[in-house]
Design a protein around this motif. Sequence first.
Motif, PDB file in Angstrom:
ATOM      1  N   ASN A   9      57.911  23.777  80.597  1.00  0.00           N
ATOM      2  CA  ASN A   9      56.446  23.812  80.713  1.00  0.00           C
ATOM      3  C   ASN A   9      55.778  23.976  79.353  1.00  0.00           C
ATOM      4  O   ASN A   9      54.773  23.316  79.068  1.00  0.00           O
ATOM      5  N   GLN A  13      53.305  21.127  77.690  1.00  0.00           N
ATOM      6  CA  GLN A  13      51.940  21.517  77.327  1.00  0.00           C
ATOM      7  C   GLN A  13      51.670  21.399  75.833  1.00  0.00           C
ATOM      8  O   GLN A  13      50.522  21.222  75.429  1.00  0.00           O
ATOM      9  N   TYR A  84      57.596  13.882  85.249  1.00  0.00           N
ATOM     10  CA  TYR A  84      56.258  14.022  84.691  1.00  0.00           C
ATOM     11  C   TYR A  84      55.828  12.671  84.163  1.00  0.00           C
ATOM     12  O   TYR A  84      56.658  11.823  83.843  1.00  0.00           O
TER      13      TYR A  84
END
Length: 132
Positions: A9, A13, A84
């Motif tokens: 994560n 990000q 993703y």
Amino acid sequence: MDSAIILLNKYLQSIRDPKAAAALFADDGVLELPYLSSLGPTTGAQGPMAIEKFITGLLDKVPDFRFKDVHILIDTPSQVFGEYSVEALVPTTGKVYKQMYAGRLVAENGKIKLLRESLDTVAAQKAFTSAS
């Protein structure tokens, strides 16, 4: 110490900040895109400095590159697997790079030891190739 899912994560990000994204990797950590070889000689990078350079080069080609729609499919303390996507303009071709990535991250001692990503090379080639 960060687990695999936390590291993934953080990486997703921070992709727009190559230095921050690369700092998540171990000194011998690897960012690998094994199926990218059909698009050129670079299929990844090893070590934070090389990974930072790799991500910087990607952002030079696709300035609006950012990950979205993250779906985690497997999550253990030392490994995580997820999907993703990216949808961003490639200024040199005027085409939209629309891609779904599948990534497997291996964590060791709170750092990324390996992030192996697969992607649709045909979609990448279409977005990065100018029409003749």
